[in-house]
Design a protein around this motif. Sequence first.
Motif, mmCIF file in Angstrom:
data_model
loop_
_atom_site.group_PDB
_atom_site.id
_atom_site.type_symbol
_atom_site.label_atom_id
_atom_site.label_comp_id
_atom_site.label_asym_id
_atom_site.label_seq_id
_atom_site.Cartn_x
_atom_site.Cartn_y
_atom_site.Cartn_z
ATOM 1 N N THR A 283 -0.392 3.370 -5.304
ATOM 2 C CA THR A 283 -1.041 2.061 -5.313
ATOM 3 C C THR A 283 -0.214 1.089 -4.476
ATOM 4 O O THR A 283 0.965 1.308 -4.210
ATOM 5 C CB THR A 283 -1.151 1.524 -6.739
ATOM 6 N N GLY A 284 -0.849 0.009 -4.067
ATOM 7 C CA GLY A 284 -0.128 -1.004 -3.310
ATOM 8 C C GLY A 284 0.266 -0.519 -1.930
ATOM 9 O O GLY A 284 -0.474 0.212 -1.257
ATOM 10 N N CYS A 285 1.440 -0.913 -1.502
ATOM 11 C CA CYS A 285 1.964 -0.489 -0.203
ATOM 12 C C CYS A 285 2.325 0.986 -0.278
ATOM 13 O O CYS A 285 3.081 1.398 -1.170
ATOM 14 C CB CYS A 285 3.189 -1.311 0.169
ATOM 15 N N THR A 297 5.219 -6.829 -6.365
ATOM 16 C CA THR A 297 4.039 -7.088 -5.526
ATOM 17 C C THR A 297 3.692 -5.870 -4.680
ATOM 18 O O THR A 297 2.512 -5.558 -4.461
ATOM 19 C CB THR A 297 4.299 -8.294 -4.603
ATOM 20 N N CYS A 298 4.711 -5.178 -4.187
ATOM 21 C CA CYS A 298 4.498 -4.017 -3.316
ATOM 22 C C CYS A 298 3.803 -2.887 -4.061
ATOM 23 O O CYS A 298 3.070 -2.096 -3.451
ATOM 24 C CB CYS A 298 5.833 -3.528 -2.759
ATOM 25 N N GLU A 300 1.682 -3.361 -6.568
ATOM 26 C CA GLU A 300 0.397 -3.818 -7.100
ATOM 27 C C GLU A 300 -0.646 -4.119 -6.021
ATOM 28 O O GLU A 300 -1.846 -3.973 -6.265
ATOM 29 C CB GLU A 300 0.632 -5.087 -7.942
ATOM 30 N N SER A 301 -0.208 -4.561 -4.838
ATOM 31 C CA SER A 301 -1.141 -5.018 -3.805
ATOM 32 C C SER A 301 -0.851 -4.339 -2.479
ATOM 33 O O SER A 301 0.280 -3.936 -2.205
ATOM 34 C CB SER A 301 -1.039 -6.540 -3.627
ATOM 35 N N HIS A 302 -1.887 -4.269 -1.666
ATOM 36 C CA HIS A 302 -1.774 -3.645 -0.358
ATOM 37 C C HIS A 302 -1.576 -4.726 0.700
ATOM 38 O O HIS A 302 -2.424 -5.613 0.842
ATOM 39 C CB HIS A 302 -3.029 -2.825 -0.049
ATOM 40 N N PHE A 317 4.918 -7.253 2.838
ATOM 41 C CA PHE A 317 5.010 -8.522 2.126
ATOM 42 C C PHE A 317 6.347 -9.219 2.391
ATOM 43 O O PHE A 317 6.436 -10.443 2.293
ATOM 44 C CB PHE A 317 4.870 -8.294 0.611
#
Length: 327
Positions: A283-285, A297-298, A300-302, A317
């Motif tokens: 997931t994420g990056c 954040t890395c 959780e999000s792309h 990020f």
Amino acid sequence: MTEPLLSVRGLTVEFDAPPGAARVLTGVDLDVAPAEVVGLVGESGCGKSVTALAMLRLLRAPGRITGGSVRFQRRELTTLSEAEIRRVRGRGIAMIFQAPRESLNPVLTIGQQLALVLARHDGLRGRRARARAEELCAMVELGDTRRILGAYPHELSGGMCQRAMIALALACRPALLVADEATTALDVTVQLQILLLLRRLRDSLGLAQLLITHNLGVVAEACQRVAVMYAGEIVESAPAEQLFAAPWHPYTRRLLAARPRIGAPPAGDAIPGSVPDPRRRPTGCPFHPRCYQAQPTCRESHPASEELAPGRHVRCFYPEPAPGPHR
């Protein structure tokens, strides 16, 4: 700014694989300007060769393009018929494949293979085809033309097979040459000869080139711009001198640090882990499991690709301009 000769936007490729489709390329953006040499680099399994095959519509099942655009000389390639894309291959974009001896037809001589290409694309036969074949051999610096044209691939060295592949690629005067690991499996002396040959072809013919490689030494020697690929994405792109002087993405920094250096312990700076399986992307990056500076954040999000300086795009990020090792 010069309009790109090749412009790839949002290219996405999936392969059917149990238990479902595996995304191998995700939104790839890539430009090559006329007479420009661009390097596409990354570890094995990052999607570099799939990118080239997809651009030329050479993917076969279970692979397929599921999104994006590939424009060459203002023409959209993804919507062309099979007959139309065949006219682009060789005449507009030519490709040198990995393992030249295995890519050449083992039951035809080099001269016969050149004759087939010249007949199909230029309508040349007989003496005219022979004269053009000899001209191509001279262009790629293959001596003893008569022997080379009458030889089968297994009768030639690896370097000579590579030059023969380049001659085949140049036969129809393409505007763009895609070289997939053009120097792999060649000794360092022959590697240098091939790189110098490609440079002379760019200078003499104005031949744009996309060099696909995992060899950063080749990139530093030959390329004007570099696109760094990881897990099917372009994570950083920049002019070559800027990227080597100060890489911004943590993956690029680790790639540069992992290069063999005189006096350094073998693999002392190797990147931990491996490129993720497309069927089990994190997931994420996608780089966060191997990244030394990953934050919540890395995971959780792309991250999106952003232009942080003119001509410099980074998908991270927390991009961190940092001095890189010398070339």
